[in-house]
Design an enzyme around this catalytic site. Structure first.
Site, short mmCIF file in Angstrom:
data_model
loop_
_atom_site.label_atom_id
_atom_site.label_comp_id
_atom_site.label_asym_id
_atom_site.label_seq_id
_atom_site.Cartn_x
_atom_site.Cartn_y
_atom_site.Cartn_z
N GLY A 189 -38.40 -114.32 37.39
CA GLY A 189 -37.55 -114.65 38.63
C GLY A 189 -36.21 -114.18 38.45
N ASP A 190 -35.59 -113.64 37.17
CA ASP A 190 -34.16 -113.06 37.17
C ASP A 190 -34.28 -112.03 36.22
OD1 ASP A 190 -31.51 -112.78 37.61
OD2 ASP A 190 -30.91 -114.52 36.64
N LEU A 191 -35.08 -111.22 36.34
CA LEU A 191 -35.52 -110.01 35.18
C LEU A 191 -34.38 -109.05 35.47
CD1 LEU A 191 -37.48 -109.91 32.97
CD2 LEU A 191 -38.86 -108.33 34.25
N ASN A 195 -30.52 -109.93 31.13
CA ASN A 195 -31.55 -110.78 30.57
C ASN A 195 -32.59 -110.22 29.65
OD1 ASN A 195 -30.22 -113.17 31.80
ND2 ASN A 195 -31.55 -113.17 33.60
#
Length: 287
Positions: A189-191, A195
Site C-alpha cells: 500500500g505504500d511501497l 520503505n
C-alpha cells in the site's frame, strides 16, 4: 518542542541501551519514528493513527510469521492510549539496512539485480495472499473502493482546489471507472523507495526488509507496482515486470491509473486524520 524532549523519560525506558541525545527521529505520513540501535518507537501523529495501532500491531505479527523472503518489523511492546494521560506508542524491532540512494540505479547490473528482487518480493506477497490465515486477518479492498474514493474526493477535497485543480482531479478520477475489483495479493500500500531497505555485499544490494505496513490490504498488486513506478521511473518498472509472474491483461493500464491518484489518496487520508501538513503537500498540485 522536539519529541525527544517531550518524551525523554519514556524513550529512556523503551530504549535503555541508547543515548537519548543521539536518537534520530523520522517522520512518516502517520507516525513519528524514533530510531534506536536495535528497535524503534512509533508515536502516532494523530488520534486516528493512534486508534489504528492495535490493528497495525496485529498485521505486523501476522507478517512476521510468514516466510516472505525478507524481514518485516516485529511488534515488541504496545502502550498508552490516545486521549488519556498515557502516550500511545508501538515498539518494533529495527531492520538493518538503508533505502537505496538516488544514484544507486545508475549501474545497469545493480538496476537489474534490484528489479529482480522487487519482482521476488511482489511474487511472495501474491503467494501470501492465497493463505487462508492471512485472508482471515488482513482487510480486503471493498468492491466499490475506487467509486467511493472518487465520491469522497469530490465531496471533501474539491472545495479546497482551484478550478484547474478540480479539472485535473476529474481527469484522474475518470480513469478509475474501468478498474476491476481484484484482491488476490497482499498489497503493501505504500511501497515507495523509502520503505524498502537494502544491505550491500560485494558491490551488490540485497533486499533486507520492508517497513511501514500501515496500509496493508488484500488487493491488486498493480498498487505496489504503481509505487515502484513513482519512486524509480518507467525503466525500472519495466524491468520488474519482465522478472515478475503477473498476467499482463490490463496490468500496465491499472498501474498508470492508480499512480495518477497518489496525491489525491495522500490528501484524503490526511484530511481524515486531521494532518494539515500532509494535506497541504497532497493538494499542492491542485491549488
Amino acid at each position: 518542542m522536539s519529541i525527544l524532549t517531550t518524551h525523554r523519560t519514556l524513550l529512556s525506558r523503551l530504549l535503555p541501551d541508547d543515548d537519548p541525545d543521539g536518537l534520530v527521529v523520522r517522520q512518516g505520513q502517520f507516525h513519528l519514528v524514533v530510531m534506536g540501535s536495535d528497535r524503534v518507537v512509533c508515536f502516532p501523529r494523530t488520534g486516528a493513527a493512534a486508534a489504528r495501532l492495535p490493528e497495525r500491531a496485529a498485521a505486523l505479527r501476522l507478517l512476521a510469521g510468514l516466510d516472505l523472503g525478507f524481514r518485516t518489523p516485529e511488534p515488541l511492546l504496545e502502550g498508552g492510549a490516545y486521549g488519556t494521560d498515557e502516550t500511545p506508542f508501538l515498539v518494533l524491532s529495527r531492520i538493518p539496512g538503508e533505502p537505496l540512494s538516488s544514484d544507486a540505479l545508475d549501474d545497469a547490473d545493480v538496476l537489474d539485480a534490484v528489479a529482480e528482487q522487487y519482482a521476488t518480493l511482489l511474487t511472495d506477497l501474491a503467494r501470501a495472499g492465497g493463505d487462508e490465515a492471512v485472508r482471515a486477518v488482513l482487510p480486503q479492498e471493498p468492491h466499490d473502493r475506487w467509486r467511493r474514493f472518487a465520491d469522497d474526493v469530490r465531496a471533501e477535497l474539491f472545495q479546497l482546489m482551484s478550478d484547474g485543480g478540480r479539472l485535473r482531479a476529474e481527469e484522474e478520477l475518470a480513469v478509475l471507472d474501468g478498474l476491476p475489483h481484484l484482491n488476490p495479493a497482499v498489497v503493501h500500500g505504500d511501497l515507495g523507495a523509502e520503505n524498502v531497505l537494502w544491505e550491500w555485499t560485494d558491490g551488490r544490494p540485497r533486499l533486507s526488509g520492508v517497513l511501514d505496513w500501515d496500509e496493508v490490504t488484500l488487493g491488486d498488486p498493480a498498487e505496489d507496482l504503481a509505487a515502484l513506478d513513482a519512486s524509480y521511473g518507467r525503466e525500472h518498472l519495466e524491468r520488474v515486470l519482465v522478472h515478475g509472474e503477473w498476467s499482463n491483461d490490463g496490468l500496465v493500464a491499472r498501474i498508470a491509473a492508480i499512480r495518477g491518484t497518489f496525491a489525491l489518496q495522500q490528501a484524503l487520508a490526511a484530511l481524515h486524520d486531521g494532518d494539515e501538513e500532509e494535506l497541504a503537500d497532497g493538494l499542492s498540485g491542485y491549488r
